[in-house]
Design an enzyme around this catalytic site. Structure first.
Site, mmCIF file in Angstrom:
data_model
loop_
_atom_site.group_PDB
_atom_site.id
_atom_site.type_symbol
_atom_site.label_atom_id
_atom_site.label_comp_id
_atom_site.label_asym_id
_atom_site.label_seq_id
_atom_site.Cartn_x
_atom_site.Cartn_y
_atom_site.Cartn_z
ATOM 1 N N ASN A 85 -7.326 -7.081 -24.533
ATOM 2 C CA ASN A 85 -6.803 -8.399 -24.893
ATOM 3 C C ASN A 85 -7.365 -9.518 -24.014
ATOM 4 O OD1 ASN A 85 -4.702 -10.292 -26.078
ATOM 5 N ND2 ASN A 85 -4.030 -10.258 -23.935
ATOM 6 N N TYR A 150 -17.154 -18.725 -27.788
ATOM 7 C CA TYR A 150 -15.992 -17.877 -28.081
ATOM 8 C C TYR A 150 -16.202 -17.095 -29.379
ATOM 9 C CZ TYR A 150 -11.019 -16.673 -28.543
ATOM 10 O OH TYR A 150 -9.828 -16.011 -28.662
ATOM 11 N N LYS A 154 -16.292 -12.988 -29.569
ATOM 12 C CA LYS A 154 -15.377 -12.206 -30.399
ATOM 13 C C LYS A 154 -16.107 -11.540 -31.561
ATOM 14 C CE LYS A 154 -11.634 -13.033 -28.043
ATOM 15 N NZ LYS A 154 -10.963 -11.955 -27.291
#
Length: 239
Positions: A85, A150, A154
């Site tokens: 996470n 980002y 991801k």
């Protein structure tokens, strides 16, 4: 009692996942780096409530530190549930993005995934049971202005999810990713007001960390044995 590790476990989504996995009966290692005090407080709250948890501190981008912390934990028994996470934002439009903004975001999500997951693999494989859940983002699927770093990080995590799931599917280990949209956390509060959320999200509200934790809980359960290599969106109908 199976053991679970939640990286970035002291933040909004991570804390909800840690609480849920403890309530499900797992011993939860709550990882933090800067937020170790919050992780320790959360572990105490879980234990007072009758669960089992402890806090761990290391920088996921430091492979030596990660191995030094995790290797002793799996020397005699595996950590069979891993929730990757940990992740950070450092937003900027791409023409004005500094190299350190690019590298730091990639380091935490992508190199952090490798550094934490790899030392846990062989003990998990030998046990012939495991669950790996990577926390991705809607930005990896749709893109988002000001988040090229980002989105790239991801997106790489999504691709790694699919490849790793193929390698270890025959060993009783599943690998999936969850891709949240706008979730009601301190991080999203500064980016979206209620009007913006109503315009963007068909359900007219942000999701909650608990709803993400519920999905993770299902994916690590025995009810999800035949689900692997999937990127599962949780975004109120945005896509």
């Amino acid at each position: 009692m199976k053991r679970a590790l939640v990286t970035g476990g002291s933040g909004g989504i991570g804390a909800a996942i840690s609480r849920r996995l403890a309530a499900d009966g797992y011993h939860v290692y709550i990882h933090a780096n800067q937020g170790i005090a919050s992780a320790q407080q959360l572990a105490t709250e879980i234990c007072v409530a009758g669960g089992s948890a402890e806090a761990l501190q290391f920088d996921v981008t430091d492979s030596v530190a990660v191995t030094a912390e995790l290797a002793p934990l799996v020397e005699n028994e595996p950590i069979q549930i891993l929730v990757n996470n940990a992740g950070i934002h450092d937003d900027a439009v791409f023409p004005g993005m500094r190299p350190d903004q690019w590298h730091r975001v990639i380091d935490v999500s992508v190199h952090g995934f490798f550094n934490v997951t790899q030392p846990l693999m062989m003990p998990m494989i030998r046990s012939r049971w495991g669950r790996i859940v990577n926390v991705s983002s809607i930005a990896a699927i749709t893109g988002n202005r000001g988040q090229t770093n980002y989105s790239a990080a991801k997106g790489a995590l999504n691709a790694a999810t699919k490849s790793l799931s193929l390698e270890i599917a025959s060993r009783g280990i599943t690998v999936n990713a969850v891709a949240p949209g706008i979730i009601d956390t301190a991080m999203s509060e500064s980016a979206f007001d209620a009007k913006a959320i109503a315009n963007i999200v068909p359900m007219k509200r942000a999701g909650t960390p608990t709803e993400v934790a519920d999905l993770v809980s299902f994916l690590v359960s025995d009810q999800a044995t035949y689900i692997t290599g999937q990127i599962i969106s949780i975004n109120g109908g945005m896509i």
